[in-house]
Write a protein that holds these residues in place. Structure first.
Motif, PDB file in Angstrom:
ATOM      1  N   ARG A   1      23.279  30.286  32.556  1.00  0.00           N
ATOM      2  CA  ARG A   1      23.879  30.595  33.854  1.00  0.00           C
ATOM      3  C   ARG A   1      23.762  32.072  34.207  1.00  0.00           C
ATOM      4  NH1 ARG A   1      27.768  27.515  36.476  1.00  0.00           N
ATOM      5  NH2 ARG A   1      28.692  29.519  37.002  1.00  0.00           N
ATOM      6  N   ARG A   2      23.437  32.899  33.234  1.00  0.00           N
ATOM      7  CA  ARG A   2      23.374  34.340  33.491  1.00  0.00           C
ATOM      8  C   ARG A   2      22.168  34.661  34.364  1.00  0.00           C
ATOM      9  NH1 ARG A   2      26.562  37.691  30.477  1.00  0.00           N
ATOM     10  NH2 ARG A   2      25.077  39.375  30.695  1.00  0.00           N
ATOM     11  N   ALA A   3      22.339  35.630  35.233  1.00  0.00           N
ATOM     12  CA  ALA A   3      21.243  36.074  36.099  1.00  0.00           C
ATOM     13  C   ALA A   3      20.263  36.889  35.266  1.00  0.00           C
ATOM     14  CB  ALA A   3      21.793  36.909  37.236  1.00  0.00           C
TER      15      ALA A   3
ATOM     16  N   ALA B   1      17.728  38.556  36.682  1.00  0.00           N
ATOM     17  CA  ALA B   1      16.963  39.320  37.657  1.00  0.00           C
ATOM     18  C   ALA B   1      17.073  40.832  37.606  1.00  0.00           C
ATOM     19  CB  ALA B   1      17.325  38.853  39.062  1.00  0.00           C
ATOM     20  N   PRO B   2      18.033  41.441  36.912  1.00  0.00           N
ATOM     21  CA  PRO B   2      18.097  42.895  36.998  1.00  0.00           C
ATOM     22  C   PRO B   2      16.811  43.604  36.595  1.00  0.00           C
ATOM     23  CG  PRO B   2      20.119  42.079  36.079  1.00  0.00           C
ATOM     24  CD  PRO B   2      19.175  40.916  36.179  1.00  0.00           C
ATOM     25  N   ALA B   3      16.168  43.184  35.525  1.00  0.00           N
ATOM     26  CA  ALA B   3      14.934  43.856  35.121  1.00  0.00           C
ATOM     27  C   ALA B   3      13.842  43.691  36.172  1.00  0.00           C
ATOM     28  CB  ALA B   3      14.483  43.355  33.761  1.00  0.00           C
ATOM     29  N   PRO B   4      13.561  42.465  36.668  1.00  0.00           N
ATOM     30  CA  PRO B   4      12.557  42.352  37.728  1.00  0.00           C
ATOM     31  C   PRO B   4      12.949  43.121  38.992  1.00  0.00           C
ATOM     32  CG  PRO B   4      12.923  40.221  36.743  1.00  0.00           C
ATOM     33  CD  PRO B   4      13.972  41.151  36.192  1.00  0.00           C
ATOM     34  N   ALA B   5      14.216  43.064  39.373  1.00  0.00           N
ATOM     35  CA  ALA B   5      14.638  43.786  40.575  1.00  0.00           C
ATOM     36  C   ALA B   5      14.417  45.277  40.401  1.00  0.00           C
ATOM     37  CB  ALA B   5      16.101  43.487  40.887  1.00  0.00           C
ATOM     38  N   HIS B   6      14.693  45.797  39.217  1.00  0.00           N
ATOM     39  CA  HIS B   6      14.461  47.210  38.945  1.00  0.00           C
ATOM     40  C   HIS B   6      12.961  47.510  38.941  1.00  0.00           C
ATOM     41  CE1 HIS B   6      15.319  51.198  37.533  1.00  0.00           C
ATOM     42  NE2 HIS B   6      14.471  51.027  36.536  1.00  0.00           N
ATOM     43  N   GLY B   7      12.183  46.591  38.377  1.00  0.00           N
ATOM     44  CA  GLY B   7      10.734  46.760  38.332  1.00  0.00           C
ATOM     45  C   GLY B   7      10.100  46.777  39.710  1.00  0.00           C
ATOM     46  N   ILE B   8      10.643  45.975  40.627  1.00  0.00           N
ATOM     47  CA  ILE B   8      10.119  45.960  41.995  1.00  0.00           C
ATOM     48  C   ILE B   8      10.321  47.324  42.634  1.00  0.00           C
ATOM     49  CG2 ILE B   8      10.489  45.023  44.311  1.00  0.00           C
ATOM     50  CD1 ILE B   8      11.075  42.315  42.943  1.00  0.00           C
ATOM     51  N   LEU B   9      11.510  47.882  42.463  1.00  0.00           N
ATOM     52  CA  LEU B   9      11.773  49.212  43.016  1.00  0.00           C
ATOM     53  C   LEU B   9      10.834  50.246  42.420  1.00  0.00           C
ATOM     54  CD1 LEU B   9      15.640  49.456  43.285  1.00  0.00           C
ATOM     55  CD2 LEU B   9      14.004  50.002  45.067  1.00  0.00           C
ATOM     56  N   ARG B  10      10.642  50.183  41.132  1.00  0.00           N
ATOM     57  CA  ARG B  10       9.766  51.141  40.465  1.00  0.00           C
ATOM     58  C   ARG B  10       8.330  50.988  40.967  1.00  0.00           C
ATOM     59  NH1 ARG B  10      10.548  50.342  34.816  1.00  0.00           N
ATOM     60  NH2 ARG B  10      12.439  51.532  35.127  1.00  0.00           N
TER      61      ARG B  10
ATOM     62  N   LEU C   1      23.024  43.295  43.456  1.00  0.00           N
ATOM     63  CA  LEU C   1      23.539  41.926  43.351  1.00  0.00           C
ATOM     64  C   LEU C   1      23.156  41.277  42.019  1.00  0.00           C
ATOM     65  CD1 LEU C   1      22.813  40.697  46.992  1.00  0.00           C
ATOM     66  CD2 LEU C   1      25.073  41.080  45.971  1.00  0.00           C
ATOM     67  N   ALA C   2      21.941  41.536  41.563  1.00  0.00           N
ATOM     68  CA  ALA C   2      21.490  40.959  40.300  1.00  0.00           C
ATOM     69  C   ALA C   2      22.256  41.559  39.126  1.00  0.00           C
ATOM     70  CB  ALA C   2      19.987  41.183  40.133  1.00  0.00           C
ATOM     71  N   ARG C   3      22.493  42.845  39.179  1.00  0.00           N
ATOM     72  CA  ARG C   3      23.270  43.480  38.102  1.00  0.00           C
ATOM     73  C   ARG C   3      24.699  42.947  38.078  1.00  0.00           C
ATOM     74  NH1 ARG C   3      21.225  49.761  38.459  1.00  0.00           N
ATOM     75  NH2 ARG C   3      19.345  49.436  37.217  1.00  0.00           N
ATOM     76  N   GLU C   4      25.292  42.772  39.253  1.00  0.00           N
ATOM     77  CA  GLU C   4      26.652  42.219  39.321  1.00  0.00           C
ATOM     78  C   GLU C   4      26.697  40.807  38.764  1.00  0.00           C
ATOM     79  OE1 GLU C   4      27.861  42.511  43.413  1.00  0.00           O
ATOM     80  OE2 GLU C   4      28.025  44.703  43.334  1.00  0.00           O
ATOM     81  N   ALA C   5      25.733  39.984  39.144  1.00  0.00           N
ATOM     82  CA  ALA C   5      25.699  38.610  38.643  1.00  0.00           C
ATOM     83  C   ALA C   5      25.508  38.598  37.127  1.00  0.00           C
ATOM     84  CB  ALA C   5      24.581  37.824  39.330  1.00  0.00           C
ATOM     85  N   ASN C   6      24.651  39.469  36.657  1.00  0.00           N
ATOM     86  CA  ASN C   6      24.407  39.543  35.215  1.00  0.00           C
ATOM     87  C   ASN C   6      25.661  40.002  34.477  1.00  0.00           C
ATOM     88  OD1 ASN C   6      22.603  39.254  33.004  1.00  0.00           O
ATOM     89  ND2 ASN C   6      22.418  41.478  32.916  1.00  0.00           N
TER      90      ASN C   6
ATOM     91  N   ARG D   1      25.420  33.048  38.397  1.00  0.00           N
ATOM     92  CA  ARG D   1      24.095  32.876  38.994  1.00  0.00           C
ATOM     93  C   ARG D   1      23.951  33.775  40.206  1.00  0.00           C
ATOM     94  NH1 ARG D   1      22.525  26.529  38.734  1.00  0.00           N
ATOM     95  NH2 ARG D   1      23.073  26.259  36.560  1.00  0.00           N
ATOM     96  N   LEU D   2      22.721  34.030  40.545  1.00  0.00           N
ATOM     97  CA  LEU D   2      22.463  34.772  41.776  1.00  0.00           C
ATOM     98  C   LEU D   2      22.920  33.913  42.945  1.00  0.00           C
ATOM     99  CD1 LEU D   2      18.955  36.122  40.829  1.00  0.00           C
ATOM    100  CD2 LEU D   2      21.078  37.413  40.934  1.00  0.00           C
ATOM    101  N   ASN D   3      23.593  34.538  43.902  1.00  0.00           N
ATOM    102  CA  ASN D   3      24.204  33.775  44.990  1.00  0.00           C
ATOM    103  C   ASN D   3      23.409  33.889  46.290  1.00  0.00           C
ATOM    104  OD1 ASN D   3      24.759  36.355  45.815  1.00  0.00           O
ATOM    105  ND2 ASN D   3      26.932  36.266  45.309  1.00  0.00           N
ATOM    106  N   GLY D   4      23.968  33.325  47.352  1.00  0.00           N
ATOM    107  CA  GLY D   4      23.319  33.287  48.656  1.00  0.00           C
ATOM    108  C   GLY D   4      22.858  34.632  49.184  1.00  0.00           C
ATOM    109  N   PRO D   5      23.702  35.677  49.135  1.00  0.00           N
ATOM    110  CA  PRO D   5      23.248  36.977  49.643  1.00  0.00           C
ATOM    111  C   PRO D   5      21.979  37.486  48.935  1.00  0.00           C
ATOM    112  CG  PRO D   5      25.619  36.996  49.434  1.00  0.00           C
ATOM    113  CD  PRO D   5      25.138  35.704  48.820  1.00  0.00           C
ATOM    114  N   TYR D   6      21.874  37.231  47.637  1.00  0.00           N
ATOM    115  CA  TYR D   6      20.668  37.652  46.916  1.00  0.00           C
ATOM    116  C   TYR D   6      19.451  36.910  47.461  1.00  0.00           C
ATOM    117  CZ  TYR D   6      17.231  38.543  43.335  1.00  0.00           C
ATOM    118  OH  TYR D   6      16.073  38.919  42.693  1.00  0.00           O
ATOM    119  N   TRP D   7      19.562  35.586  47.594  1.00  0.00           N
ATOM    120  CA  TRP D   7      18.412  34.783  48.031  1.00  0.00           C
ATOM    121  C   TRP D   7      18.046  35.073  49.481  1.00  0.00           C
ATOM    122  CZ3 TRP D   7      15.910  33.638  44.040  1.00  0.00           C
ATOM    123  CH2 TRP D   7      16.540  33.312  42.856  1.00  0.00           C
ATOM    124  N   ARG D   8      19.040  35.344  50.328  1.00  0.00           N
ATOM    125  CA  ARG D   8      18.738  35.733  51.718  1.00  0.00           C
ATOM    126  C   ARG D   8      18.034  37.078  51.745  1.00  0.00           C
ATOM    127  NH1 ARG D   8      23.585  33.097  52.336  1.00  0.00           N
ATOM    128  NH2 ARG D   8      24.837  35.009  52.236  1.00  0.00           N
TER     129      ARG D   8
END
Length: 125
Positions: A4-6, A8-17, A77-82, A87-94
């Protein structure tokens, strides 16, 4: 549970980088390269294809700013979920959908700029 844990923090950080490593230099390269091409072929910056290219370039820059803001939001949002084990919620997916939509539009505009630069043509004329 671990499922159930998110994740996404690593990919989300990687996208920014990667955005900072790839997209930012691409803006500079395309602008400098475009003006170098103009000089090399002896074309005027006042031609229709150059004006359209610059308009698209400015539009891409205007689109890129919200893309970076969305990336920052998705990372948060991914860090908060993690951290909460949720799970990642609606605001993340939007945000992801908006990010993908704006990113695709920006990519298409960059492809259009390259096409204009290579063909020195003005579509719709």
């Amino acid at each position: 549970s671990a499922q159930r844990r998110a994740e996404a923090p690593a990919p989300a950080h990687g996208i920014l980088r990667s955005d900072g490593i790839v997209a930012a230099p691409m803006f500079v390269f395309q602008l400098v390269g475009g003006f170098a091409l103009l000089r090399q072929v002896g074309s005027s910056p006042a031609t229709d294809w150059v004006a359209l290219s610059l308009l698209l370039f400015g539009t891409v820059l205007a689109v890129w700013i919200p893309v970076v803001a969305l990336e920052l939001r998705m990372r948060r949002l991914a860090r908060e979920a993690n951290a909460n084990g949720t799970r990642l919620n609606g605001p993340y997916w939007r945000s992801l959908f908006a990010w993908m939509t704006l990113g695709a539009a920006g990519f298409a505009m960059f492809a259009g700029i390259f096409w204009l630069m290579l063909n020195k043509a003005t579509p719709f004329a």
